[in-house]
Design a protein around this motif. Sequence first.
Motif, PDB file in Angstrom:
ATOM      1  N   HIS A 147       0.795  -1.236   0.000  1.00 44.64           N
ATOM      2  CA  HIS A 147       0.000   0.000   0.000  1.00 44.64           C
ATOM      3  C   HIS A 147       0.824   1.281   0.000  1.00 44.64           C
ATOM      4  N   ASP A 148       2.062   1.226   0.509  1.00 47.01           N
ATOM      5  CA  ASP A 148       2.873   2.447   0.606  1.00 47.01           C
ATOM      6  C   ASP A 148       4.025   2.496  -0.389  1.00 47.01           C
ATOM      7  N   LEU A 149       4.068   1.577  -1.341  1.00 51.93           N
ATOM      8  CA  LEU A 149       5.167   1.578  -2.312  1.00 51.93           C
ATOM      9  C   LEU A 149       5.221   2.885  -3.091  1.00 51.93           C
ATOM     10  N   GLY A 150       4.075   3.513  -3.305  1.00 45.52           N
ATOM     11  CA  GLY A 150       4.010   4.751  -4.074  1.00 45.52           C
ATOM     12  C   GLY A 150       4.782   5.897  -3.463  1.00 45.52           C
ATOM     13  N   GLY A 191       7.131   9.949  -4.061  1.00 42.38           N
ATOM     14  CA  GLY A 191       6.680  11.142  -3.345  1.00 42.38           C
ATOM     15  C   GLY A 191       5.370  10.883  -2.618  1.00 42.38           C
ATOM     16  N   ARG A 192       5.017  11.786  -1.729  1.00 39.81           N
ATOM     17  CA  ARG A 192       3.849  11.571  -0.884  1.00 39.81           C
ATOM     18  C   ARG A 192       2.526  11.840  -1.607  1.00 39.81           C
ATOM     19  N   GLU A 193       2.556  12.736  -2.576  1.00 39.09           N
ATOM     20  CA  GLU A 193       1.333  13.115  -3.278  1.00 39.09           C
ATOM     21  C   GLU A 193       0.744  11.909  -3.997  1.00 39.09           C
ATOM     22  N   GLN A 194      -0.521  11.613  -3.706  1.00 43.38           N
ATOM     23  CA  GLN A 194      -1.250  10.488  -4.317  1.00 43.38           C
ATOM     24  C   GLN A 194      -0.462   9.177  -4.225  1.00 43.38           C
ATOM     25  N   HIS A 195       0.188   8.962  -3.104  1.00 46.83           N
ATOM     26  CA  HIS A 195       1.015   7.757  -2.973  1.00 46.83           C
ATOM     27  C   HIS A 195       0.178   6.488  -3.018  1.00 46.83           C
ATOM     28  N   ASN A 196      -1.086   6.574  -2.600  1.00 44.84           N
ATOM     29  CA  ASN A 196      -1.942   5.386  -2.658  1.00 44.84           C
ATOM     30  C   ASN A 196      -2.236   4.991  -4.115  1.00 44.84           C
ATOM     31  N   VAL A 197      -2.471   5.993  -4.959  1.00 45.96           N
ATOM     32  CA  VAL A 197      -2.696   5.741  -6.387  1.00 45.96           C
ATOM     33  C   VAL A 197      -1.413   5.234  -7.041  1.00 45.96           C
ATOM     34  N   ASN A 198      -0.297   5.845  -6.673  1.00 47.81           N
ATOM     35  CA  ASN A 198       0.981   5.445  -7.265  1.00 47.81           C
ATOM     36  C   ASN A 198       1.387   4.023  -6.855  1.00 47.81           C
ATOM     37  N   CYS A 205      -0.654   1.602  -6.660  1.00 49.63           N
ATOM     38  CA  CYS A 205      -1.364   0.768  -7.636  1.00 49.63           C
ATOM     39  C   CYS A 205      -0.662   0.789  -8.994  1.00 49.63           C
ATOM     40  N   LYS A 206      -0.142   1.953  -9.371  1.00 51.79           N
ATOM     41  CA  LYS A 206       0.563   2.064 -10.649  1.00 51.79           C
ATOM     42  C   LYS A 206       1.840   1.224 -10.647  1.00 51.79           C
ATOM     43  N   ILE A 207       2.513   1.176  -9.511  1.00 49.58           N
ATOM     44  CA  ILE A 207       3.721   0.363  -9.405  1.00 49.58           C
ATOM     45  C   ILE A 207       3.380  -1.121  -9.556  1.00 49.58           C
ATOM     46  N   ILE A 208       2.282  -1.536  -8.953  1.00 45.84           N
ATOM     47  CA  ILE A 208       1.842  -2.925  -9.082  1.00 45.84           C
ATOM     48  C   ILE A 208       1.545  -3.248 -10.546  1.00 45.84           C
ATOM     49  N   ASP A 209       1.037  -2.261 -11.280  1.00 46.95           N
ATOM     50  CA  ASP A 209       0.663  -2.457 -12.683  1.00 46.95           C
ATOM     51  C   ASP A 209       1.843  -2.401 -13.647  1.00 46.95           C
ATOM     52  N   GLN A 210       2.959  -1.818 -13.186  1.00 52.57           N
ATOM     53  CA  GLN A 210       4.101  -1.647 -14.083  1.00 52.57           C
ATOM     54  C   GLN A 210       4.700  -2.980 -14.517  1.00 52.57           C
ATOM     55  N   PRO A 211       5.370  -2.974 -15.677  1.00 52.65           N
ATOM     56  CA  PRO A 211       6.067  -4.199 -16.107  1.00 52.65           C
ATOM     57  C   PRO A 211       7.048  -4.697 -15.055  1.00 52.65           C
ATOM     58  N   ASN A 216      -4.669 -13.107 -10.374  1.00 53.10           N
ATOM     59  CA  ASN A 216      -6.117 -12.974 -10.231  1.00 53.10           C
ATOM     60  C   ASN A 216      -6.515 -12.092  -9.048  1.00 53.10           C
ATOM     61  N   SER A 217      -5.525 -11.731  -8.225  1.00 46.94           N
ATOM     62  CA  SER A 217      -5.801 -10.947  -7.019  1.00 46.94           C
ATOM     63  C   SER A 217      -5.410  -9.484  -7.151  1.00 46.94           C
ATOM     64  N   ILE A 218      -4.732  -9.137  -8.243  1.00 51.64           N
ATOM     65  CA  ILE A 218      -4.157  -7.796  -8.373  1.00 51.64           C
ATOM     66  C   ILE A 218      -5.204  -6.690  -8.233  1.00 51.64           C
ATOM     67  N   GLU A 219      -6.315  -6.798  -8.949  1.00 51.59           N
ATOM     68  CA  GLU A 219      -7.314  -5.732  -8.886  1.00 51.59           C
ATOM     69  C   GLU A 219      -7.918  -5.602  -7.491  1.00 51.59           C
ATOM     70  N   LEU A 220      -8.100  -6.727  -6.813  1.00 54.63           N
ATOM     71  CA  LEU A 220      -8.662  -6.690  -5.460  1.00 54.63           C
ATOM     72  C   LEU A 220      -7.699  -6.004  -4.491  1.00 54.63           C
ATOM     73  N   ILE A 221      -6.423  -6.341  -4.603  1.00 45.84           N
ATOM     74  CA  ILE A 221      -5.411  -5.721  -3.744  1.00 45.84           C
ATOM     75  C   ILE A 221      -5.298  -4.223  -4.035  1.00 45.84           C
TER      76      ILE A 221
END
Length: 247
Positions: free
Chosen positions: A76-79, A83-90, A92-98, A109-114
């Motif tokens: 949850h805090d990898l973002g 930086g701190r701005e929108q770190h929760n969204v980021n 998710c973006k890190i999880i989605d990255q290649p 199968n669990s990625i979207e749920l997490i």
Amino acid sequence: MDKQHEAWLGQLRFSVLPILQYIHRMIGDFTSHGVSHSENIENRSREILQVCNAQKLKCNTSSYEEYLLFASAWLHDLGNIWGREQHNVNSCKIIDQPGSQHIWGLDNNSIELIKWICVSHSSNDPINMPKTINTKGSVKLQYLSAVFRLMDASDIDNQRAPKIVYELIKDKIDAKTDKHWTSHQTITDIFYPPDEDTIFITVTDTGKAKFAIERYDKKFNSVRDILFEYEFPWNKYEVRTIDRVSY
């Protein structure tokens, strides 16, 4: 959790350690948001779910739901590495990255749920997702997100802001940051008793603790209705002050 989910979680922990160890390069003088923060969330979540599962309540969780919750503690805090701005969204973006191929133990199968759980841990964002998802049984997604937000908020005691570190940096941090550090340092424990409906927060200085308690209160109240719907054992909290020895 069953052995398969424990194995996934073990792989996940190990693979994200390098990221968590560099989180503070972008958030500077924040209190702990790295490995110890993730460990504390997972450990407390385990304790909470054990109490819930000992009773025949709607808040009972499956092994798979527990995997989703504990995995979120490490993701949850990898973002914050950006930086701190929108770190929760980021996060998710890190999880989605290649590059997420280097995050082991992350069931595809669990990625979207997490991601739903991770993005909603910030009290600035509403818990607004499907209530349940019918996969591997019925996943109580909204409930898990509410529990996770509370567990994140529950990492509140003085281990979050070590005194030895504070003494070294206190002359170099701004007033707001200082308020975070000194407030956490006055909280000795937060306890979810298995046989009571009240969460107890123990403090040494009510005045200084107020800042951290107000932040906890905001998150607690933001999820209270959801938790109540699922018969979560605790529906209120109480702040207790340790009396000072008089001599």
